[in-house]
Motif scaffolding. Structure first.
Motif, PDB file in Angstrom:
ATOM      1  N   ASN A   1       1.113  -1.283   0.643  1.00 29.60           N
ATOM      2  CA  ASN A   1       0.218   0.165   0.211  1.00 29.60           C
ATOM      3  C   ASN A   1       0.539   1.163   0.042  1.00 29.60           C
ATOM      4  OD1 ASN A   1      -2.373   1.520   0.532  1.00 29.60           O
ATOM      5  ND2 ASN A   1      -1.123   2.286   2.285  1.00 29.60           N
ATOM      6  N   SER A   2       1.673   1.125   0.521  1.00 31.52           N
ATOM      7  CA  SER A   2       2.784   2.005   0.871  1.00 31.52           C
ATOM      8  C   SER A   2       2.788   3.115  -1.135  1.00 31.52           C
ATOM      9  CB  SER A   2       3.942   2.206   1.129  1.00 31.52           C
ATOM     10  OG  SER A   2       4.538   2.092   2.675  1.00 31.52           O
ATOM     11  N   GLY A   3       3.305   4.617  -0.971  1.00 28.73           N
ATOM     12  CA  GLY A   3       3.114   5.130  -1.413  1.00 28.73           C
ATOM     13  C   GLY A   3       2.840   7.052  -1.278  1.00 28.73           C
ATOM     14  N   ALA A   4       2.994   7.375  -2.941  1.00 31.47           N
ATOM     15  CA  ALA A   4       3.951   8.671  -3.013  1.00 31.47           C
ATOM     16  C   ALA A   4       3.494   9.329  -3.947  1.00 31.47           C
ATOM     17  CB  ALA A   4       5.345   9.224  -2.581  1.00 31.47           C
ATOM     18  N   ASN A   5       2.531  10.152  -3.995  1.00 27.42           N
ATOM     19  CA  ASN A   5       2.439  11.398  -4.502  1.00 27.42           C
ATOM     20  C   ASN A   5       2.687  12.480  -5.172  1.00 27.42           C
ATOM     21  OD1 ASN A   5       0.658  12.626  -6.833  1.00 27.42           O
ATOM     22  ND2 ASN A   5      -1.369  12.107  -6.498  1.00 27.42           N
ATOM     23  N   TRP A   6       3.136  13.457  -6.635  1.00 28.15           N
ATOM     24  CA  TRP A   6       3.572  14.488  -7.034  1.00 28.15           C
ATOM     25  C   TRP A   6       3.115  15.510  -7.767  1.00 28.15           C
ATOM     26  CZ3 TRP A   6       9.139  14.928  -5.186  1.00 28.15           C
ATOM     27  CH2 TRP A   6       9.596  16.221  -5.491  1.00 28.15           C
TER      28      TRP A   6
END
Length: 265
Positions: free
Chosen positions: A96-101
């Motif tokens: 599930n870990s994630g990032a957005n930019w």
């Protein structure tokens, strides 16, 4: 086909990355509430420990914190070593870990691609690869009716083209969806399934600013006219992790109220 056993995850061992906040916390809560042993991992040590304590207090399952910065290979390796020291089997891995930019096309930085492709895609493969022996140990093997499960939290922005300028995020999630299909073919014979939940809008840290600005517009664009609830995403994970979901492999399941099907014009 009793419902209490068909959808049961009682006593299963589950690892949820990013499981202390947002969608990850919703997922962790669902497993603990149904009697699983859940390991929560993210780089925020205090949040991991707080979430584990809160969920264990609610029971009937238990939650444990294993903090790790999944951007870093050595942290992923240490996470798996720590889990292996505590458990001989891993029934479910939730990536599930994630990032957005988000940034305009003309100024979108190279660093965004490095960060997001590493965390949202490359480390998913790394962690799944390193957890495979534990997953195999939990499985009934090729041809068995109770495989181990890998569930990837993708996004409908990996299916549709978003209007927001999230170039690396959308691309990494599309890559994640395909990676899951590739893994399903390679891990299936080893008694492990691989599936994606392509999530739409939920209350989360990643969505906080977007929802503050555009909540009415977002809800209007969802055919069901609401954003997702904890039960929606947790329920999908519980289904995939139970006997009821044992024959699902290589699928991308949208959990978005139908918003990926809603045309703007």
């Amino acid at each position: 086909m009793d419902v209490s056993t068909l959808f049961s995850v009682k006593d299963k061992v589950v690892l949820v990355t990013g499981g202390a906040k947002g969608i990850g916390y919703m997922i962790s809560s669902g497993y603990v509430a149904n009697g699983a042993r859940v390991y929560i991992s993210s780089r925020d040590v205090k949040s991991c420990e707080k979430a584990a304590a809160e969920l264990t207090a609610k029971g009937p399952g238990k939650a444990f914190a294993i903090p790790a910065d999944l951007q870093k290979l050595e942290h992923v390796q240490n996470l798996v070593r720590s889990l292996s020291a505590r458990e001989k089997k891993l029934h479910v891995l939730v990536n599930n870990s994630g990032a957005n930019w988000g940034e305009s096309y003309d100024s979108y930085p190279d660093d965004a691609w490095t960060k997001l492709l590493t965390l949202n895609l490359q480390r998913v493969f790394t962690l799944t690869q390193l957890c495979t022996p534990l997953l195999e140990a939990a499985s009934t093997g090729a041809g068995g009716v109770d495989p181990a499960r890998v569930i990837h939290i993708g996004s409908i922005d990996g299916i549709r083209v978003p209007s927001l300028e999230t170039f690396a995020y959308s691309t990494s999630k599309a890559g994640l969806h395909h990676l899951s299909k590739v893994l399903s073919a390679h891990l299936g014979p080893r008694g492990i399934t691989s599936n994606v939940l392509a999530c739409g809008p939920f209350e989360s840290k990643m969505m906080k600013v977007t929802l503050e600005k555009f909540r009415d517009t977002i809800e209007e664009g969802v055919p069901l006219k609401r954003i997702g609830t904890p039960e929606d995403v947790a329920g999908a994970c519980l289904f995939l992790s139970s006997r009821a979901g044992a024959y699902i492999n290589g699928s991308v399941i949208t959990v978005d109220g139908g918003s990926h099907c809603s045309a703007k014009l």
